[in-house]
Design a protein around this motif. Sequence first.
Motif, short mmCIF file in Angstrom:
data_model
loop_
_atom_site.label_atom_id
_atom_site.label_comp_id
_atom_site.label_asym_id
_atom_site.label_seq_id
_atom_site.Cartn_x
_atom_site.Cartn_y
_atom_site.Cartn_z
N ASP A 1 38.00 82.78 39.07
CA ASP A 1 38.08 84.03 39.86
C ASP A 1 38.26 83.34 41.42
O ASP A 1 37.58 82.89 41.82
CB ASP A 1 36.95 84.73 40.04
N LYS B 1 35.81 83.75 44.16
CA LYS B 1 34.55 83.09 43.78
C LYS B 1 34.49 81.54 43.99
O LYS B 1 35.65 80.80 43.24
CB LYS B 1 33.86 83.55 42.46
N ASN C 1 37.33 81.53 33.28
CA ASN C 1 36.49 82.47 33.96
C ASN C 1 36.97 82.44 35.33
O ASN C 1 36.26 82.89 36.16
CB ASN C 1 35.03 82.49 33.62
#
Length: 316
Positions: free
Chosen positions: A56, A59, A54
Motif C-alpha cells: 500500500d 503505508k 499487499n
Amino acid sequence: MLSLSLASVALASLVDTVQGRSAGCGQKPSFEAGSFKNYTTSEGREYRVWLPANYDSDKVTPLILSYHGANRVIENQVELDRLSDPFFNTDHIVVYLQGLEASRPGHTVWQGAPDCDSDDIGFTTDVLDAVSDELCVNRRRIYATGKSQGGGFVGRLACDAGLSKRIAAFAPVSGAYYIKEIDKKEDCHPESVKIPCDAGRSNIPILAFHGGADTTINYNGGFRSGACLPAISSWAKQWAARDNLDQMPENTTIPNAQNGVQMSYGGGLVSLVYDGDNIGHAWPSTQPNSDNDGKDLAAFNASASIMEFFRSHRLE
C-alpha cells in the motif's frame, strides 16, 4: 487498557508512521504489487525489486536487501533465499542487487573480496535512495542478508559508518568475511585476527549461519584466495564485544540437527547458528535447493529464522 507489550507495539507503529516514511510514500509504484521490476542505476548497476501483494503506497513497508554469492546472479539468490515467496514473506519489499564481474569473465564478486575493487557500499546507498524515493519504505526497518561473498559483504555493511545507521539488522549466510589487509598466510591467525570495523552505532543486531561441513569457507577460517578468513565463532564473538555483550554465549541445541547449535549473546542481539556437522556451503533449508541438491537437508529454514529476526528489530 493495552498490555505493556501491545502498547509498545502500538507506539513503535506510530513512530514508524511518522518518522519512518520515505519520500516515495503516497506515490503510485511503476509496477504491480506481487511482482518484480528490474532497474539500472545511472552507473549501469543492476538490481531487482519485489513488491509484496499487499503493498500500500500510503503505508510504510519494511525492506530487505539481498546479495547473491560469488559467480552468481540475481536469479540464483531469488531462488535460494525465497524471500519473494509468500511462504516466507508477505509484507516486506525485497531488493536483489547484482555484483560486478572481476578480472575473470563471469566471475561476479562483492566489495571486500580479494579480487574485487568495486564500490558496493556506494551502489547500495544509491539503490536505497532510489527505492525510497519511489516506494513507501519504512526507513526504520531496512535489513540486509546474503550468501557467501554476499554474506561477507553484509558483514561489511554492518561495519560501515554510514549504512550501519540506515540498516536495522543483518543476517549473513555462509559468509566469506575476507580480511584483505592480511595477504600472507603466515600472518593469518583465524582464531585471533581482528576484523576491521567502523560501525556508526552500537547494539547492532547480527544473525549469522554457517555449516560445519563448509569446505568453501571453512567454519574454522584460514588463508584463502590471498586473504585471511577469521574463524566464524571468533567473528561472532567480536560482534558481541562491539555490542558490549557478555562474551559467554547461551547455547541452544537445534532439534534434529547433527550437533547444530545456536550461540546467542545478549539475549539474541548477536547470534551464530552452527547449522550442523553435515551442512556445507549452503543456504539452510528443509527442502531441496540449488545449494544442497536435495542432500543433507538442514533441520530448519534459514529464511524463516531471518524473517523472524528482522521483525524483532528496528532502528531507534
